[in-house]
Design a protein around this motif. Structure first.
Motif, PDB file in Angstrom:
ATOM      1  N   VAL A  54      -9.258   5.082  -4.985  1.00 30.27           N
ATOM      2  CA  VAL A  54      -8.198   4.199  -5.478  1.00 30.27           C
ATOM      3  C   VAL A  54      -7.735   3.278  -4.353  1.00 30.27           C
ATOM      4  CG1 VAL A  54      -5.907   4.065  -6.506  1.00 30.27           C
ATOM      5  CG2 VAL A  54      -7.412   5.934  -7.118  1.00 30.27           C
ATOM      6  N   ALA A  55      -7.470   3.867  -3.195  1.00 30.66           N
ATOM      7  CA  ALA A  55      -7.002   3.080  -2.059  1.00 30.66           C
ATOM      8  C   ALA A  55      -8.045   2.046  -1.643  1.00 30.66           C
ATOM      9  CB  ALA A  55      -6.669   4.005  -0.890  1.00 30.66           C
ATOM     10  N   ALA A  56      -9.322   2.394  -1.785  1.00 35.45           N
ATOM     11  CA  ALA A  56     -10.386   1.455  -1.429  1.00 35.45           C
ATOM     12  C   ALA A  56     -10.392   0.238  -2.364  1.00 35.45           C
ATOM     13  CB  ALA A  56     -11.738   2.158  -1.469  1.00 35.45           C
ATOM     14  N   TRP A  57     -10.117   0.475  -3.639  1.00 35.68           N
ATOM     15  CA  TRP A  57     -10.013  -0.643  -4.593  1.00 35.68           C
ATOM     16  C   TRP A  57      -8.796  -1.505  -4.278  1.00 35.68           C
ATOM     17  CZ3 TRP A  57     -12.775  -2.191  -9.029  1.00 35.68           C
ATOM     18  CH2 TRP A  57     -13.900  -1.400  -9.347  1.00 35.68           C
ATOM     19  N   ASN A  58      -7.758  -0.873  -3.731  1.00 36.85           N
ATOM     20  CA  ASN A  58      -6.504  -1.584  -3.447  1.00 36.85           C
ATOM     21  C   ASN A  58      -6.348  -1.733  -1.940  1.00 36.85           C
ATOM     22  OD1 ASN A  58      -5.942  -1.456  -6.244  1.00 36.85           O
ATOM     23  ND2 ASN A  58      -5.066   0.586  -5.991  1.00 36.85           N
ATOM     24  N   ASN A  59      -7.262  -2.482  -1.307  1.00 36.51           N
ATOM     25  CA  ASN A  59      -7.335  -2.483   0.146  1.00 36.51           C
ATOM     26  C   ASN A  59      -6.243  -3.296   0.825  1.00 36.51           C
ATOM     27  OD1 ASN A  59      -8.244  -5.054  -0.441  1.00 36.51           O
ATOM     28  ND2 ASN A  59     -10.388  -4.608   0.014  1.00 36.51           N
ATOM     29  N   SER A  60      -5.436  -3.992   0.076  1.00 36.19           N
ATOM     30  CA  SER A  60      -4.266  -4.666   0.646  1.00 36.19           C
ATOM     31  C   SER A  60      -3.314  -4.989  -0.482  1.00 36.19           C
ATOM     32  CB  SER A  60      -4.669  -5.951   1.366  1.00 36.19           C
ATOM     33  OG  SER A  60      -4.916  -6.985   0.425  1.00 36.19           O
ATOM     34  N   ASN A  61      -2.052  -5.265  -0.149  1.00 36.65           N
ATOM     35  CA  ASN A  61      -1.085  -5.534  -1.213  1.00 36.65           C
ATOM     36  C   ASN A  61      -1.342  -6.875  -1.887  1.00 36.65           C
ATOM     37  OD1 ASN A  61       0.067  -7.494   0.491  1.00 36.65           O
ATOM     38  ND2 ASN A  61       1.518  -6.008   1.343  1.00 36.65           N
ATOM     39  N   GLU A  62      -2.287  -7.646  -1.340  1.00 40.99           N
ATOM     40  CA  GLU A  62      -2.655  -8.899  -1.995  1.00 40.99           C
ATOM     41  C   GLU A  62      -3.817  -8.705  -2.965  1.00 40.99           C
ATOM     42  OE1 GLU A  62      -0.979 -11.676  -1.734  1.00 40.99           O
ATOM     43  OE2 GLU A  62       0.415 -10.800  -0.285  1.00 40.99           O
ATOM     44  N   GLU A  63      -4.476  -7.555  -2.896  1.00 39.74           N
ATOM     45  CA  GLU A  63      -5.637  -7.291  -3.732  1.00 39.74           C
ATOM     46  C   GLU A  63      -5.515  -5.932  -4.403  1.00 39.74           C
ATOM     47  OE1 GLU A  63      -9.387  -7.907  -1.810  1.00 39.74           O
ATOM     48  OE2 GLU A  63      -8.649  -9.589  -0.645  1.00 39.74           O
ATOM     49  N   LEU A  64      -4.566  -5.803  -5.274  1.00 42.30           N
ATOM     50  CA  LEU A  64      -4.379  -4.568  -6.018  1.00 42.30           C
ATOM     51  C   LEU A  64      -5.221  -4.652  -7.285  1.00 42.30           C
ATOM     52  CD1 LEU A  64      -0.532  -4.249  -5.524  1.00 42.30           C
ATOM     53  CD2 LEU A  64      -2.296  -2.913  -4.374  1.00 42.30           C
ATOM     54  N   ASN A  65      -6.349  -3.963  -7.267  1.00 48.92           N
ATOM     55  CA  ASN A  65      -7.341  -4.127  -8.327  1.00 48.92           C
ATOM     56  C   ASN A  65      -7.407  -2.978  -9.323  1.00 48.92           C
ATOM     57  OD1 ASN A  65      -8.483  -6.613  -7.231  1.00 48.92           O
ATOM     58  ND2 ASN A  65      -9.242  -5.320  -5.567  1.00 48.92           N
ATOM     59  N   LEU A  66      -6.919  -1.801  -8.928  1.00 55.93           N
ATOM     60  CA  LEU A  66      -7.095  -0.629  -9.788  1.00 55.93           C
ATOM     61  C   LEU A  66      -5.799   0.178  -9.884  1.00 55.93           C
ATOM     62  CD1 LEU A  66      -9.050   1.076 -11.471  1.00 55.93           C
ATOM     63  CD2 LEU A  66      -9.590   2.358  -9.398  1.00 55.93           C
ATOM     64  N   PRO A  67      -5.121   0.130 -11.016  1.00 55.25           N
ATOM     65  CA  PRO A  67      -3.909   0.953 -11.175  1.00 55.25           C
ATOM     66  C   PRO A  67      -4.257   2.440 -11.196  1.00 55.25           C
ATOM     67  CG  PRO A  67      -4.072  -0.761 -12.880  1.00 55.25           C
ATOM     68  CD  PRO A  67      -5.400  -0.682 -12.211  1.00 55.25           C
ATOM     69  N   ILE A  68      -3.349   3.236 -10.675  1.00 62.40           N
ATOM     70  CA  ILE A  68      -3.489   4.678 -10.811  1.00 62.40           C
ATOM     71  C   ILE A  68      -2.763   5.162 -12.063  1.00 62.40           C
ATOM     72  CG2 ILE A  68      -1.439   5.358  -9.464  1.00 62.40           C
ATOM     73  CD1 ILE A  68      -3.236   7.536  -8.182  1.00 62.40           C
ATOM     74  N   TYR A  69      -1.872   4.298 -12.588  1.00 65.47           N
ATOM     75  CA  TYR A  69      -1.123   4.652 -13.796  1.00 65.47           C
ATOM     76  C   TYR A  69      -0.669   3.385 -14.510  1.00 65.47           C
ATOM     77  CZ  TYR A  69       2.210   7.143 -16.819  1.00 65.47           C
ATOM     78  OH  TYR A  69       2.890   7.668 -17.902  1.00 65.47           O
ATOM     79  N   ILE A  70      -0.772   3.424 -15.831  1.00 63.59           N
ATOM     80  CA  ILE A  70      -0.285   2.348 -16.702  1.00 63.59           C
ATOM     81  C   ILE A  70       0.754   2.949 -17.640  1.00 63.59           C
ATOM     82  CG2 ILE A  70      -0.883   0.786 -18.606  1.00 63.59           C
ATOM     83  CD1 ILE A  70      -2.077  -0.240 -16.105  1.00 63.59           C
ATOM     84  N   GLY A  71       1.842   2.237 -17.858  1.00 59.91           N
ATOM     85  CA  GLY A  71       2.854   2.778 -18.754  1.00 59.91           C
ATOM     86  C   GLY A  71       3.655   1.698 -19.453  1.00 59.91           C
ATOM     87  N   LYS A  72       4.562   2.164 -20.288  1.00 59.61           N
ATOM     88  CA  LYS A  72       5.432   1.250 -21.028  1.00 59.61           C
ATOM     89  C   LYS A  72       6.838   1.805 -21.040  1.00 59.61           C
ATOM     90  CE  LYS A  72       4.908   3.122 -25.747  1.00 59.61           C
ATOM     91  NZ  LYS A  72       4.072   4.299 -25.464  1.00 59.61           N
ATOM     92  N   ALA A  73       7.784   0.942 -21.282  1.00 63.09           N
ATOM     93  CA  ALA A  73       9.175   1.340 -21.454  1.00 63.09           C
ATOM     94  C   ALA A  73       9.710   0.598 -22.659  1.00 63.09           C
ATOM     95  CB  ALA A  73       9.993   1.013 -20.207  1.00 63.09           C
ATOM     96  N   VAL A  74      10.018   1.330 -23.710  1.00 66.70           N
ATOM     97  CA  VAL A  74      10.546   0.704 -24.922  1.00 66.70           C
ATOM     98  C   VAL A  74      12.064   0.657 -24.834  1.00 66.70           C
ATOM     99  CG1 VAL A  74       8.599   1.429 -26.339  1.00 66.70           C
ATOM    100  CG2 VAL A  74      10.596   2.920 -26.149  1.00 66.70           C
ATOM    101  N   PRO A  75      12.691  -0.271 -25.532  1.00 68.16           N
ATOM    102  CA  PRO A  75      14.156  -0.361 -25.481  1.00 68.16           C
ATOM    103  C   PRO A  75      14.817   0.818 -26.169  1.00 68.16           C
ATOM    104  CG  PRO A  75      13.271  -1.904 -27.084  1.00 68.16           C
ATOM    105  CD  PRO A  75      12.092  -1.328 -26.351  1.00 68.16           C
TER     106      PRO A  75
END
Length: 208
Positions: A54-75
């Motif tokens: 995961v860290a390799a996919w996201n090798n800098s804060n300018e190239e965040l390519n792979l989330p470790i988690y996706i979510g939602k927040a409903v009202p």
């Protein structure tokens, strides 16, 4: 050739997903309160060994390519179909959800909230589930697809008979999870499953 219809549910979901990915990333530990509900992606850049890919996919804060988690927040009231648009706009359910995740990470003994970044997008209520579903399908994030329990809440007093989530076995520290029954898998077994996951993972299925 199929006629493109921008109003098809899949295409509307893609619009939300693409808009989220284009958002500027922010350190999870530093976001300030903001109003609204919507979707979000969390990224890891630390040195926890099982998450090295995961860290390799996201090798800098300018190239965040792979989330470790996706979510939602409903009202507030969204799960019951009882949403007041005015209350929704004033509420902070998306910020509150991200803040809950920050606290979970900070309670884990082997994670550091400073190693996490996030993108978030305030979305009209009706499109939130579509966007989340498409993003999970596209990225297959580790904490959505294999290590369950990151988004769980304390089940409440007297309701801790269920098994401890795998996330809490791998990242112990949340007090409520310590009161649950042991997970069905040991920490070593979960680590082995994570290694197997990376051996077959080839990245997102295609462009969003």
């Amino acid at each position: 050739m199929k006629l493109y219809n921008p109003l098809e549910k899949e295409n509307l979901g893609k619009s939300v997903a693409i808009s989220l990915i284009k958002q500027k990333a922010s350190p999870l530990a530093e976001i300030s309160r903001f109003p609204g509900a919507g979707v979000y992606a969390i990224y890891y850049v630390g040195n926890f060994k099982p998450y090295a890919p995961v860290a390799a996919w996201n090798n800098s804060n300018e190239e965040l390519n792979l989330p470790i988690y996706i979510g939602k927040a409903v009202p507030t009231g969204g799960r019951k179909g009882n949403v007041d648009s005015e209350v929704s706009a004033k509420g902070a359910s998306l910020f509150n959800r991200l803040d809950e995740h920050r606290k979970s990470i900070e309670q884990a003994g082997n994670l550091d909230s400073k190693d996490f970044w996030c993108r978030f997008l305030v979305v009209d209520d009706i499109w939130i589930p579509l966007g989340e579903s498409l993003l999970i399908q596209h990225y297959r994030p580790l904490w959505n697809s294999l290590i369950d329990g990151f988004g769980n809440h304390d089940p409440g007093s007297g309701r801790h008979r269920g098994a401890r989530p795998n996330w809490d076995t791998l990242h112990p520290g949340r007090h409520w999870a310590d009161r649950c029954a042991p997970s069905k898998l040991t920490e070593l077994q979960i680590r082995e499953q994570v290694a197997d996951f990376w051996n077959t993972y080839q990245g997102p299925d295609s462009e969003v």
